[in-house]
Each structure stands twice: as C-alpha cells, then as structure tokens.
Design a protein around this motif. Sequence first.
Motif, PDB file in Angstrom:
ATOM      1  N   GLN A 236       0.849  -1.177   0.000  1.00 18.08           N
ATOM      2  CA  GLN A 236       0.000   0.000   0.000  1.00 18.08           C
ATOM      3  C   GLN A 236       0.891   1.235   0.000  1.00 18.08           C
ATOM      4  O   GLN A 236       1.661   1.442   0.934  1.00 18.08           O
ATOM      5  CB  GLN A 236      -0.931   0.018   1.216  1.00 18.08           C
ATOM      6  CG  GLN A 236      -1.989  -1.080   1.210  1.00 18.08           C
ATOM      7  CD  GLN A 236      -2.952  -0.962   2.378  1.00 18.08           C
ATOM      8  OE1 GLN A 236      -2.959   0.038   3.094  1.00 18.08           O
ATOM      9  NE2 GLN A 236      -3.778  -1.981   2.571  1.00 18.08           N
ATOM     10  N   LYS A 237       0.781   2.046  -1.074  1.00 18.90           N
ATOM     11  CA  LYS A 237       1.578   3.260  -1.210  1.00 18.90           C
ATOM     12  C   LYS A 237       3.079   2.978  -1.073  1.00 18.90           C
ATOM     13  O   LYS A 237       3.819   3.715  -0.439  1.00 18.90           O
ATOM     14  CB  LYS A 237       1.145   4.303  -0.175  1.00 18.90           C
ATOM     15  CG  LYS A 237      -0.303   4.749  -0.327  1.00 18.90           C
ATOM     16  CD  LYS A 237      -0.662   5.789   0.718  1.00 18.90           C
ATOM     17  CE  LYS A 237      -2.110   6.244   0.561  1.00 18.90           C
ATOM     18  NZ  LYS A 237      -2.492   7.278   1.558  1.00 18.90           N
ATOM     19  N   GLY A 238       3.488   1.857  -1.645  1.00 18.63           N
ATOM     20  CA  GLY A 238       4.896   1.507  -1.640  1.00 18.63           C
ATOM     21  C   GLY A 238       5.401   0.901  -0.357  1.00 18.63           C
ATOM     22  O   GLY A 238       6.598   0.650  -0.235  1.00 18.63           O
ATOM     23  N   ALA A 239       4.547   0.662   0.604  1.00 14.63           N
ATOM     24  CA  ALA A 239       4.947   0.087   1.894  1.00 14.63           C
ATOM     25  C   ALA A 239       4.355  -1.298   2.048  1.00 14.63           C
ATOM     26  O   ALA A 239       3.199  -1.536   1.667  1.00 14.63           O
ATOM     27  CB  ALA A 239       4.513   0.976   3.054  1.00 14.63           C
TER      28      ALA A 239
END
Length: 206
Positions: free
Chosen positions: A185-188
């Motif tokens: 999610q959002k690069g995490a």
Amino acid sequence: MNRKTDTDNASQSVQRVYAERFATDLADNRAEQKELTAQIERLRSRLEQLRTDETWLTGMQSALPGATAPPRPRRAPQTDAGQTDEARAGDGDTAAKAVPSPRLAGRAKAKPAGARTAGRKAGTTAAAPLHQLIRALMPVGEPRLVREVHADLTKKHPERGTSVQVVRNTLETLVKRGVLGKGMQKGAAMYTATEPPQADESRAAG
C-alpha cells in the motif's frame, strides 16, 4: 696621556661587563626566590586544607550511627593477655548479635508475591519465540506496517529489545509459512493475519 686614557677605558669596560653580569645574576636570584616563595605558599595552603578536611571527616565519621571514636593505636599485648576467657567469649557473643546473619537478612528481603509473579511473566515472554509474540500482536484482518508491529512489541515486551529489521525478517518468515498475508500500500509492505493465533500456532512452529 693616551696610554692613561686607554687604561681608563679598559677599566670602565670591565666594570660595565661585571655590572651587567651582577645585574643578571641578581635578577635570576630574585626570580627564583619569588617562584620558591609561591610554591611554599601553595604547599602551606594545601597542608591547611588537608588538616581542615581531616577534622571534618573525623567529625562526620563520629556522627555515624553506632560509630565509635576514631581508631587508636593497638594496646599493649599484656592488656589482652590479662583478659579472661569469659570476657573474650562475651565480646564474641556481642559481635555476633550485632551483625545479622546473611542468610536471615536474605530471607527478610524476599520479594513480594506480586514481584515474583511479574518476574516469572517477564521470564516467560523473554523465552517465548519471537514469532509467537509478534503473531499475538496482530489482529485478524488488520494490515500492519513493520514499524507498527515493532512499536507494539517494544511497548508490550520491552525486555526483548528487538530491532525493526529483526521484526521485518520474522514477518517475512511468517508470510513464507502461510501464517500471514502480505500486500503493498503506497509503496509500503503491509502484513495481515488471516486466522487467530491459536489456529496457526502449529503451522508457524513447523
């Protein structure tokens, strides 16, 4: 006439040389006296300070509970030789009563029941596998970041002292075992528990 003038000039030259030498030696002498005087004053001041400290320390030592007079030189051997065996035995009994038994002192300082319980609990969590502690902190169906899991672990089990990298490695291991799900999610990376801890303990241990 010229010979007399030369003699006078030579005499004055010699006097001037000696005068300069005497002046230099006199200046060095006075400088050394000044330095030695300053050293003597410093030593005298230090000696007075030591004597003052000695008086203060002696007074503080005498003010301690149960303190006696400052130690004095031992008495002559004949004084102890004249003491009866009963008196020496009595002194030994008094000393034994004054100093508590180490074993009894240890029993008197036994930890309360609550402290023992807390100690056993801390020892249990310290010995528990890390993946079990982390798994217990993850609610079913709630995605968690690595730093969130690490923060919860540090708050609930501070005795473990685990780094964020170790927590990430443990989460990745649980993902490989199928205990946790992983998403982005959002690069995490987000880790999610799909079952209660009791349902997958055996699989996580495998």
